[in-house]
Every structure is written in structure tokens, then in C-alpha cells.
Design a protein around this motif. Structure first.
Motif, PDB file in Angstrom:
ATOM      1  N   TRP A 379       0.833  -1.206   0.000  1.00 54.55           N
ATOM      2  CA  TRP A 379       0.000   0.000   0.000  1.00 54.55           C
ATOM      3  C   TRP A 379       0.865   1.252   0.000  1.00 54.55           C
ATOM      4  O   TRP A 379       0.454   2.302  -0.500  1.00 54.55           O
ATOM      5  CB  TRP A 379      -0.937  -0.014   1.202  1.00 54.55           C
ATOM      6  N   ASN A 380       2.060   1.147   0.539  1.00 54.72           N
ATOM      7  CA  ASN A 380       2.978   2.285   0.525  1.00 54.72           C
ATOM      8  C   ASN A 380       3.294   2.704  -0.903  1.00 54.72           C
ATOM      9  O   ASN A 380       3.297   3.902  -1.232  1.00 54.72           O
ATOM     10  CB  ASN A 380       4.269   1.928   1.279  1.00 54.72           C
ATOM     11  N   LYS A 381       3.519   1.733  -1.764  1.00 46.94           N
ATOM     12  CA  LYS A 381       3.837   2.040  -3.162  1.00 46.94           C
ATOM     13  C   LYS A 381       2.628   2.629  -3.869  1.00 46.94           C
ATOM     14  O   LYS A 381       2.750   3.599  -4.635  1.00 46.94           O
ATOM     15  CB  LYS A 381       4.312   0.785  -3.883  1.00 46.94           C
ATOM     16  N   VAL A 382       1.442   2.062  -3.608  1.00 47.13           N
ATOM     17  CA  VAL A 382       0.216   2.588  -4.234  1.00 47.13           C
ATOM     18  C   VAL A 382      -0.012   4.032  -3.803  1.00 47.13           C
ATOM     19  O   VAL A 382      -0.318   4.906  -4.630  1.00 47.13           O
ATOM     20  CB  VAL A 382      -1.006   1.718  -3.871  1.00 47.13           C
ATOM     21  N   ALA A 383       0.125   4.308  -2.504  1.00 47.36           N
ATOM     22  CA  ALA A 383      -0.074   5.662  -1.986  1.00 47.36           C
ATOM     23  C   ALA A 383       0.917   6.635  -2.625  1.00 47.36           C
ATOM     24  O   ALA A 383       0.548   7.762  -2.992  1.00 47.36           O
ATOM     25  CB  ALA A 383       0.064   5.676  -0.474  1.00 47.36           C
ATOM     26  N   ASN A 384       2.162   6.212  -2.767  1.00 48.65           N
ATOM     27  CA  ASN A 384       3.164   7.088  -3.385  1.00 48.65           C
ATOM     28  C   ASN A 384       2.835   7.355  -4.849  1.00 48.65           C
ATOM     29  O   ASN A 384       3.100   8.460  -5.363  1.00 48.65           O
ATOM     30  CB  ASN A 384       4.559   6.471  -3.251  1.00 48.65           C
ATOM     31  N   ASN A 385       2.260   6.364  -5.534  1.00 48.64           N
ATOM     32  CA  ASN A 385       1.835   6.581  -6.927  1.00 48.64           C
ATOM     33  C   ASN A 385       0.715   7.617  -6.995  1.00 48.64           C
ATOM     34  O   ASN A 385       0.682   8.455  -7.903  1.00 48.64           O
ATOM     35  CB  ASN A 385       1.359   5.259  -7.540  1.00 48.64           C
ATOM     36  N   VAL A 386      -0.202   7.566  -6.032  1.00 48.52           N
ATOM     37  CA  VAL A 386      -1.292   8.546  -5.987  1.00 48.52           C
ATOM     38  C   VAL A 386      -0.743   9.942  -5.707  1.00 48.52           C
ATOM     39  O   VAL A 386      -1.153  10.928  -6.333  1.00 48.52           O
ATOM     40  CB  VAL A 386      -2.334   8.151  -4.921  1.00 48.52           C
ATOM     41  N   LEU A 387       0.181  10.042  -4.780  1.00 45.78           N
ATOM     42  CA  LEU A 387       0.784  11.336  -4.458  1.00 45.78           C
ATOM     43  C   LEU A 387       1.521  11.912  -5.664  1.00 45.78           C
ATOM     44  O   LEU A 387       1.537  13.137  -5.871  1.00 45.78           O
ATOM     45  CB  LEU A 387       1.730  11.192  -3.267  1.00 45.78           C
ATOM     46  N   ALA A 388       2.123  11.039  -6.473  1.00 47.75           N
ATOM     47  CA  ALA A 388       2.805  11.499  -7.690  1.00 47.75           C
ATOM     48  C   ALA A 388       1.800  12.062  -8.695  1.00 47.75           C
ATOM     49  O   ALA A 388       2.085  13.057  -9.381  1.00 47.75           O
ATOM     50  CB  ALA A 388       3.594  10.345  -8.310  1.00 47.75           C
ATOM     51  N   VAL A 389       0.617  11.443  -8.779  1.00 48.67           N
ATOM     52  CA  VAL A 389      -0.434  11.954  -9.668  1.00 48.67           C
ATOM     53  C   VAL A 389      -0.891  13.336  -9.193  1.00 48.67           C
ATOM     54  O   VAL A 389      -1.074  14.251  -9.995  1.00 48.67           O
ATOM     55  CB  VAL A 389      -1.628  10.974  -9.722  1.00 48.67           C
ATOM     56  N   ILE A 390      -1.064  13.478  -7.882  1.00 52.07           N
ATOM     57  CA  ILE A 390      -1.489  14.767  -7.323  1.00 52.07           C
ATOM     58  C   ILE A 390      -0.449  15.849  -7.616  1.00 52.07           C
ATOM     59  O   ILE A 390      -0.795  16.997  -7.949  1.00 52.07           O
ATOM     60  CB  ILE A 390      -1.730  14.633  -5.806  1.00 52.07           C
ATOM     61  N   LYS A 391       0.812  15.488  -7.556  1.00 47.96           N
ATOM     62  CA  LYS A 391       1.879  16.459  -7.862  1.00 47.96           C
ATOM     63  C   LYS A 391       1.786  16.914  -9.322  1.00 47.96           C
ATOM     64  O   LYS A 391       1.983  18.090  -9.629  1.00 47.96           O
ATOM     65  CB  LYS A 391       3.259  15.838  -7.582  1.00 47.96           C
ATOM     66  N   LYS A 392       1.452  15.975 -10.215  1.00 51.85           N
ATOM     67  CA  LYS A 392       1.272  16.340 -11.623  1.00 51.85           C
ATOM     68  C   LYS A 392       0.139  17.337 -11.789  1.00 51.85           C
ATOM     69  O   LYS A 392       0.227  18.294 -12.562  1.00 51.85           O
ATOM     70  CB  LYS A 392       0.986  15.088 -12.461  1.00 51.85           C
ATOM     71  N   ILE A 393      -0.956  17.097 -11.056  1.00 49.94           N
ATOM     72  CA  ILE A 393      -2.110  18.008 -11.120  1.00 49.94           C
ATOM     73  C   ILE A 393      -1.708  19.404 -10.647  1.00 49.94           C
ATOM     74  O   ILE A 393      -2.049  20.410 -11.270  1.00 49.94           O
ATOM     75  CB  ILE A 393      -3.285  17.473 -10.256  1.00 49.94           C
ATOM     76  N   GLU A 394      -0.994  19.434  -9.521  1.00 52.24           N
ATOM     77  CA  GLU A 394      -0.579  20.725  -8.944  1.00 52.24           C
ATOM     78  C   GLU A 394       0.356  21.472  -9.881  1.00 52.24           C
ATOM     79  O   GLU A 394       0.254  22.696 -10.039  1.00 52.24           O
ATOM     80  CB  GLU A 394       0.072  20.500  -7.589  1.00 52.24           C
ATOM     81  N   ASN A 395       1.268  20.729 -10.512  1.00 49.82           N
ATOM     82  CA  ASN A 395       2.200  21.379 -11.440  1.00 49.82           C
ATOM     83  C   ASN A 395       1.486  21.910 -12.672  1.00 49.82           C
ATOM     84  O   ASN A 395       1.872  22.945 -13.231  1.00 49.82           O
ATOM     85  CB  ASN A 395       3.283  20.380 -11.862  1.00 49.82           C
ATOM     86  N   ARG A 396       0.421  21.200 -13.075  1.00 51.12           N
ATOM     87  CA  ARG A 396      -0.340  21.617 -14.248  1.00 51.12           C
ATOM     88  C   ARG A 396      -1.081  22.917 -13.989  1.00 51.12           C
ATOM     89  O   ARG A 396      -1.227  23.773 -14.851  1.00 51.12           O
ATOM     90  CB  ARG A 396      -1.320  20.511 -14.622  1.00 51.12           C
ATOM     91  N   LYS A 397      -1.575  23.055 -12.718  1.00 47.71           N
ATOM     92  CA  LYS A 397      -2.338  24.246 -12.361  1.00 47.71           C
ATOM     93  C   LYS A 397      -1.417  25.445 -12.172  1.00 47.71           C
ATOM     94  O   LYS A 397      -1.822  26.585 -12.286  1.00 47.71           O
ATOM     95  CB  LYS A 397      -3.147  23.992 -11.086  1.00 47.71           C
TER      96      LYS A 397
END
Length: 397
Positions: A379-397
């Protein structure tokens, strides 16, 4: 970071899902998480066949208890007290949507109240397949980001089909991102939203740990070896009853053990008339590893259809994490993720042959390889993958 989860799956029950595992892991990483259990509608309120977790929710409403509780550090559960209208019977999607927005507003008011109480004024909202009750929550709650979690092909099921075929693509399009637990779901969602990402899936590797000492469950002690086992809901929509029946008939020297609740088709099936087939019923997730540990071969006899062809069968990882040989029917996900560590059959005769091969070839080396393979599904790896997606969203905005 703050997170609000809405899901079709309740948290802290006798089963886990992608959303519950992800919510728990994010809270373990010191993020504040509010998990909103599925709301109660009028049909459920008056139903007589609810499970104990829904009944507890209803009783909580009747007793006017606080629906917001902390279940572990940084993790909060909300049982909403609003009663939503039962509207899926409405044939016209436009009329359905008008009434559905009223339901969404009721739900949003309680969620907003809870986030204010928890001082979560800036949060990421993750919607786990609740395409109706959460359809308007991006507009109503105005989260920092709205993420749709796709983990099952529910839109082809009868309950969701009428309105879901029209509404889910719209929901996917307006989401800031879509996270998916299989590559098939990622491909599907990218038709509507390019910000769709495969995040994998997780398993509780502490619970399903080959190093644990598991006592043999009493029900298994007198069942003859070898034992061919399956754990999970026994649903004709997902499993091939005819294949299972033929395998049991063709292998009278083997015991077939099924653990999980049965639907009507399974309860009435000819499998119950076979002497080498054992239905043990549903077992709590915390004791399931003890049963798997006693199996000689674990199986996933899926029937291949729109629901199963691209789904991620989490039970495969649970089986492998205990070092067990696994025989499964071929699906896209089996071919993409598990070809090196499982036996994949295209049909019933091959399924039988591979069960024999799995028993014959099993070894300490193969068991160790299977266990090591599952370490990537934390689950640690899955959570880190989700956090990476959120970072992409933030960078896009």
C-alpha cells in the motif's frame, strides 16, 4: 495533505478494497483522511436484508449518535445521517440527474460540516466508483482536486447500466485526474480524460505474511489433501460455475474448498452435490490467511466477460504472498502482471492440467519467488503513486 474519500465500500468491515487500503496508508503517512461511508437511502432504510454494517449505520442514525469518529491516528470515519432518495428507478437520465443533484446537496452539507470540524478546508477528494452520489461533489465541495478512482467495471452491471453509461463518462471528463488499479481501466478512462493513470493495487503484506504462524482451521483438519482452494465472493457474474463443476468431477482425488458468500446461482448449483466440494461460507479477512496457508493450490476460475476481462484480482496477490501456486483463467490483467508467477489457463481442460502441474512443480524456490514478487504490491507504493499523480495536477495548475 488532507483527503476526503467517498466509496461504495465501507471502511473497517470484514473486507478491504483499493479505497480502504489507500485511505489507511495515507493516514499512516501522516496525511489527514476523512473516509465517508456509503450513505443510506430510503430503500436501504426499510430493507430487511442489510448486512450488519449497514444496520449499525442505520441504528446510529436512529440513536442520533455522532457519525464522525476517529478510528486511528489521522483517519476519521463519517456515517452521514441524511437519508437520500431512492431514484434509480427513474427511467429518464435527465430527470434522474435533477433529483440526484438534490441527493448530492444533502450529502455535501454533511461532508462540509465534517471537514470544517476537522479543520480540513483544503482537501483532495477521491471518489471510488460512486458515480451517482458523488457526481456533483466537485462543484458543491470545491476540493483542491477531484480524483476518480476506477477499480471495477460496474457500469455494465444492471444497477448502474441505465444511467451510468451516460453519467460516468461525464464524471471522468470533469475529474482532475483518474487513478486506476488495472491497465485496462487506464486505457478505458483515457478515452475521456488524458490524465488517467495506473497506480497498481495493494495488499496488507503484514496480514498475508508467510512468516506468520497460522494454525490449521478446524474445518480443514478432516478435509483430504490435496486441497484446491478459492477465497472470495462466489458470484456467477464473475466465476465460471460450469468450469468449477467439471474440475471437481474430473478430479475426485482432490478436495475443492470455497470460502466466501454465495449468490443464488452458486447456492443452487450442482457443486453442492459433489462429495469432494466444501463450501465453508464467509470468513473474516483477519483469519483468511490461515485458510489459504492450508491450500495446496489456489485458484481463480473467472468467467471471462466485460466485468472480469480487465479487473485486478487482488486475491492473486494474497495467494502469492503466502507462497502458494496459483492457477487462473486467462484475462488481460493476468497476462500483463502475473505470467511469470502463476499458471494461466485458456479453458477448462487446461485448467485441470495446470492444477496437476502446479502441485507437481511446487518447491521452496518457487514459493520464495512468489513471495518476493508480491513485495511490489504494498500500500505504501500505491499511496506514493497517488501522491505522484497529485503532484502532476498541482504542477499543471
Amino acid at each position: 495533505m488532507n483527503f476526503v474519500f467517498l466509496s461504495l465500500q465501507r471502511i473497517n468491515t470484514d473486507r478491504e478494497s483499493t479505497s480502504t487500503g489507500l485511505a489507511k496508508e495515507l493516514s499512516n503517512q501522516q496525511h489527514k483522511v476523512l473516509y465517508v461511508n456509503p450513505p443510506i437511502n430510503r430503500k436501504i432504510w426499510f430493507a430487511s436484508d442489510n448486512d450488519k454494517f449497514i444496520n449499525e449505520h442505520i441504528q446510529e442514525i436512529k440513536d442520533q449518535k455522532d457519525g464522525l469518529i476517529e478510528i486511528s491516528p489521522n483517519l476519521y470515519r463519517l456515517n452521514t445521517h441524511c437519508i437520500l432518495e431512492s431514484i434509480n428507478w427513474i427511467p429518464n437520465t435527465m430527470i434522474f440527474s435533477v433529483v440526484n443533484k438534490i441527493n448530492n446537496k444533502r450529502l455535501a452539507r454533511e461532508i462540509l460540516k465534517a471537514t470544517q470540524k476537522l479543520d480540513m478546508d483544503n482537501f483532495i477528494l477521491i471518489n471510488d466508483k460512486d458515480m451517482f452520489n458523488s457526481f456533483y461533489l466537485k462543484e458543491l465541495l470545491k476540493p483542491k482536486a477531484y480524483i476518480y478512482l476506477d477499480r471495477d467495471k460496474t457500469v455494465v452491471m444492471d444497477y448502474w447500466k441505465r444511467h451510468g453509461t451516460k453519467l460516468e463518462p461525464k464524471l471522468i471528463r470533469k475529474s482532475d485526474a483518474v487513478i486506476c488499479n488495472s491497465y485496462d481501466f487506464e486505457k478505458y478512462n483515457r478515452q475521456f480524460n488524458q490524465d488517467s493513470y495506473y497506480i497498481g493495487n495493494g495488499v496488507d503484506l503484514g496480514l498475508f505474511d508467510v512468516k506468520n504462524q497460522y494454525e490449521i482451521p478446524n474445518e480443514l483438519k478432516n478435509i483430504p489433501k490435496p486441497v484446491i482452494g478459492y477465497v472470495g465472493a462466489l458470484l456467477s457474474l464473475r466465476l465460471d460455475i460450469d468450469l468449477m463443476f467439471s474440475s471437481a468431477v474430473n478430479n475426485p482425488d482432490k478436495s475443492f474448498v470455497f470460502i466466501g458468500p454465495e449468490d443464488d446461482d452458486f447456492a443452487k448449483s450442482k457443486l453442492h452435490g459433489l462429495e469432494n466440494v466444501y463450501f465453508l461460507g464467509k470468513r473474516h479477512k483477519n483469519i483468511v490467511p490461515a485458510y489459504i496457508n492450508y491450500f495446496d493450490v489456489c485458484i481463480n476460475p473467472q468467467i471471462v466477460n466485460e466485468v472480469t476481462i480487465g479487473n485486478f484480482p487482488l486475491k492473486i496477490v494474497e495467494y502469492l504472498s503466502l507462497g502458494k501456486p496459483v492457477v487462473a483463467i486467462e484475462t488481460n490483467t493476468m497476462n500483463e502482471l502475473f505470467p511469470e508467477v502463476t499458471y494461466i489457463a485458456k479453458n477448462q481442460p487446461e485448467f485441470d492440467r495446470l492444477i496437476d502441474k502446479a502441485i507437481r512443480e511446487d518447491s521452496d524456490e518457487k514459493r520464495e519467488r512468489r513471495v518476493n514478487f508480491t513485495k511490489q504490491f504494498s500500500w505504501n507504493k500505491v499511496a506514493n503513486n497517488v501522491l505522484a499523480v497529485i503532484k502532476k495536477i498541482e504542477n499543471r495548475k
